[in-house]
Design a protein around this motif. Structure first.
Motif, PDB file in Angstrom:
ATOM      1  N   MET A   1       0.856  -1.169   0.000  1.00  0.00           N
ATOM      2  CA  MET A   1       0.000   0.000   0.000  1.00  0.00           C
ATOM      3  C   MET A   1       0.901   1.231   0.000  1.00  0.00           C
ATOM      4  N   THR A   2       0.506   2.263  -0.737  1.00  0.00           N
ATOM      5  CA  THR A   2       1.239   3.526  -0.730  1.00  0.00           C
ATOM      6  C   THR A   2       0.367   4.598  -0.097  1.00  0.00           C
ATOM      7  N   LEU A   3       0.895   5.222   0.945  1.00  0.00           N
ATOM      8  CA  LEU A   3       0.234   6.350   1.582  1.00  0.00           C
ATOM      9  C   LEU A   3       0.789   7.629   0.979  1.00  0.00           C
ATOM     10  N   VAL A   4      -0.057   8.439   0.372  1.00  0.00           N
ATOM     11  CA  VAL A   4       0.355   9.726  -0.162  1.00  0.00           C
ATOM     12  C   VAL A   4       0.036  10.754   0.920  1.00  0.00           C
ATOM     13  N   THR A   5       1.099  11.341   1.503  1.00  0.00           N
ATOM     14  CA  THR A   5       0.917  12.228   2.643  1.00  0.00           C
ATOM     15  C   THR A   5       2.023  13.280   2.699  1.00  0.00           C
ATOM     16  N   PRO A   6       1.679  14.510   3.092  1.00  0.00           N
ATOM     17  CA  PRO A   6       2.731  15.501   3.324  1.00  0.00           C
ATOM     18  C   PRO A   6       3.529  15.190   4.593  1.00  0.00           C
TER      19      PRO A   6
ATOM     20  N   GLY B   1       8.836  -5.369  10.160  1.00  0.00           N
ATOM     21  CA  GLY B   1       9.062  -6.608  10.895  1.00  0.00           C
ATOM     22  C   GLY B   1      10.477  -7.118  10.821  1.00  0.00           C
ATOM     23  N   THR B   2      10.607  -8.426  10.812  1.00  0.00           N
ATOM     24  CA  THR B   2      11.907  -9.079  10.872  1.00  0.00           C
ATOM     25  C   THR B   2      12.638  -8.976   9.541  1.00  0.00           C
ATOM     26  N   THR B   3      13.895  -9.335   9.534  1.00  0.00           N
ATOM     27  CA  THR B   3      14.708  -9.216   8.320  1.00  0.00           C
ATOM     28  C   THR B   3      14.227 -10.104   7.190  1.00  0.00           C
ATOM     29  N   ASP B   4      13.527 -11.195   7.500  1.00  0.00           N
ATOM     30  CA  ASP B   4      13.033 -12.076   6.438  1.00  0.00           C
ATOM     31  C   ASP B   4      11.597 -11.766   6.039  1.00  0.00           C
ATOM     32  N   SER B   5      11.031 -10.678   6.542  1.00  0.00           N
ATOM     33  CA  SER B   5       9.663 -10.284   6.211  1.00  0.00           C
ATOM     34  C   SER B   5       9.586  -9.762   4.784  1.00  0.00           C
ATOM     35  N   ASP B   6       8.458 -10.000   4.144  1.00  0.00           N
ATOM     36  CA  ASP B   6       8.229  -9.410   2.826  1.00  0.00           C
ATOM     37  C   ASP B   6       7.062  -8.415   2.871  1.00  0.00           C
ATOM     38  N   VAL B   7       6.716  -7.962   4.075  1.00  0.00           N
ATOM     39  CA  VAL B   7       5.636  -6.993   4.252  1.00  0.00           C
ATOM     40  C   VAL B   7       6.203  -5.598   4.047  1.00  0.00           C
ATOM     41  N   GLU B   8       5.659  -4.878   3.056  1.00  0.00           N
ATOM     42  CA  GLU B   8       6.155  -3.546   2.737  1.00  0.00           C
ATOM     43  C   GLU B   8       5.037  -2.515   2.745  1.00  0.00           C
ATOM     44  N   LEU B   9       5.408  -1.304   3.135  1.00  0.00           N
ATOM     45  CA  LEU B   9       4.521  -0.153   3.125  1.00  0.00           C
ATOM     46  C   LEU B   9       5.272   0.978   2.441  1.00  0.00           C
ATOM     47  N   CYS B  10       4.617   1.644   1.500  1.00  0.00           N
ATOM     48  CA  CYS B  10       5.244   2.743   0.776  1.00  0.00           C
ATOM     49  C   CYS B  10       4.646   4.061   1.263  1.00  0.00           C
ATOM     50  N   ILE B  11       5.487   5.083   1.337  1.00  0.00           N
ATOM     51  CA  ILE B  11       5.047   6.414   1.748  1.00  0.00           C
ATOM     52  C   ILE B  11       5.547   7.395   0.704  1.00  0.00           C
ATOM     53  N   MET B  12       4.659   8.292   0.277  1.00  0.00           N
ATOM     54  CA  MET B  12       4.991   9.177  -0.833  1.00  0.00           C
ATOM     55  C   MET B  12       4.508  10.592  -0.565  1.00  0.00           C
ATOM     56  N   LEU B  13       5.358  11.567  -0.840  1.00  0.00           N
ATOM     57  CA  LEU B  13       4.921  12.962  -0.806  1.00  0.00           C
ATOM     58  C   LEU B  13       4.023  13.206  -2.017  1.00  0.00           C
ATOM     59  N   PRO B  14       2.985  14.025  -1.885  1.00  0.00           N
ATOM     60  CA  PRO B  14       2.118  14.301  -3.038  1.00  0.00           C
ATOM     61  C   PRO B  14       2.939  14.857  -4.204  1.00  0.00           C
ATOM     62  N   GLN B  15       2.655  14.374  -5.393  1.00  0.00           N
ATOM     63  CA  GLN B  15       3.349  14.800  -6.606  1.00  0.00           C
ATOM     64  C   GLN B  15       2.345  15.360  -7.604  1.00  0.00           C
ATOM     65  N   ASP B  16       2.669  16.495  -8.181  1.00  0.00           N
ATOM     66  CA  ASP B  16       1.901  17.066  -9.293  1.00  0.00           C
ATOM     67  C   ASP B  16       0.384  17.033  -9.079  1.00  0.00           C
ATOM     68  N   GLY B  17      -0.074  17.564  -7.964  1.00  0.00           N
ATOM     69  CA  GLY B  17      -1.503  17.685  -7.711  1.00  0.00           C
ATOM     70  C   GLY B  17      -2.201  16.413  -7.258  1.00  0.00           C
ATOM     71  N   MET B  18      -1.453  15.407  -6.855  1.00  0.00           N
ATOM     72  CA  MET B  18      -2.064  14.159  -6.382  1.00  0.00           C
ATOM     73  C   MET B  18      -2.926  14.425  -5.154  1.00  0.00           C
ATOM     74  N   THR B  19      -3.956  13.662  -5.001  1.00  0.00           N
ATOM     75  CA  THR B  19      -4.783  13.728  -3.807  1.00  0.00           C
ATOM     76  C   THR B  19      -4.055  13.029  -2.668  1.00  0.00           C
ATOM     77  N   THR B  20      -4.040  13.666  -1.513  1.00  0.00           N
ATOM     78  CA  THR B  20      -3.391  13.050  -0.363  1.00  0.00           C
ATOM     79  C   THR B  20      -4.357  12.115   0.348  1.00  0.00           C
ATOM     80  N   PHE B  21      -3.803  11.216   1.109  1.00  0.00           N
ATOM     81  CA  PHE B  21      -4.589  10.256   1.877  1.00  0.00           C
ATOM     82  C   PHE B  21      -5.437  10.990   2.903  1.00  0.00           C
ATOM     83  N   THR B  22      -6.716  10.659   2.972  1.00  0.00           N
ATOM     84  CA  THR B  22      -7.613  11.311   3.935  1.00  0.00           C
ATOM     85  C   THR B  22      -8.302  10.323   4.853  1.00  0.00           C
ATOM     86  N   GLY B  23      -7.887   9.089   4.846  1.00  0.00           N
ATOM     87  CA  GLY B  23      -8.467   8.103   5.756  1.00  0.00           C
ATOM     88  C   GLY B  23      -9.342   7.098   5.042  1.00  0.00           C
ATOM     89  N   GLY B  24      -9.928   6.238   5.828  1.00  0.00           N
ATOM     90  CA  GLY B  24     -10.802   5.218   5.279  1.00  0.00           C
ATOM     91  C   GLY B  24     -10.114   3.893   5.008  1.00  0.00           C
TER      92      GLY B  24
END
Length: 136
Positions: A8-13, A43-66
């Motif tokens: 999942m990618t969270l677009v957030t300032p 998690g641990t070094t052998d985990s494959d669970v990833e979370l992406c975080i991104m600054l808003p780019q070129d007018g992207m809508t930011t995350f507002t919940g839900g």
């Protein structure tokens, strides 16, 4: 379709605050970081669970919940103890057993994402008929 993983990618300032939150409380470490986009492995070094975080780019809508990020852990009680009692993080959903078959609690990250930490328990009989795949 052969899906190998999902993230999942969270677009957030609040990229830096959110990154720090996961690094501090969920043992996250960056596996990609170009400044405005960060991929954290949780998690641990052998985990494959990833979370992406991104600054808003070129007018992207930011995350507002839900969205609720569900994290299956080995022991929700010990995670609750560490995050709530020791680290002082506010709990939004109290730690309790749920009849559908988990024990868990929820809190929010700085971007406003609900994080639900849980471990499986036996579901009540009334929820048995809803279990379609018990291989997990």
């Amino acid at each position: 379709m052969d899906i190998r993983s999902a993230s999942m990618t969270l677009v957030t300032p609040a990229l830096e605050e959110t990154r720090h939150f996961y690094e501090t409380h969920f043992n996250a470490r960056p596996v990609f970081d170009c400044g405005w986009y960060v991929v954290l492995r949780l998690g641990t070094t052998d985990s494959d669970v990833e979370l992406c975080i991104m600054l808003p780019q070129d007018g992207m809508t930011t995350f507002t919940g839900g969205v609720c990020l569900n994290l299956r852990v080995s022991d929700a009680d010990s995670v609750h103890e560490r995050l709530h009692r020791t680290a002082g993080l506010a709990v939004e959903i109290p730690l309790e057993d749920h009849p559908w078959g988990d024990r868990g609690f929820g809190l929010k990250d700085p971007a406003g994402t609900m994080i639900y930490c849980y471990h499986p328990i036996a579901p009540d009989e009334s929820f048995q008929r809803f279990i379609l795949d018990d291989s997990q």
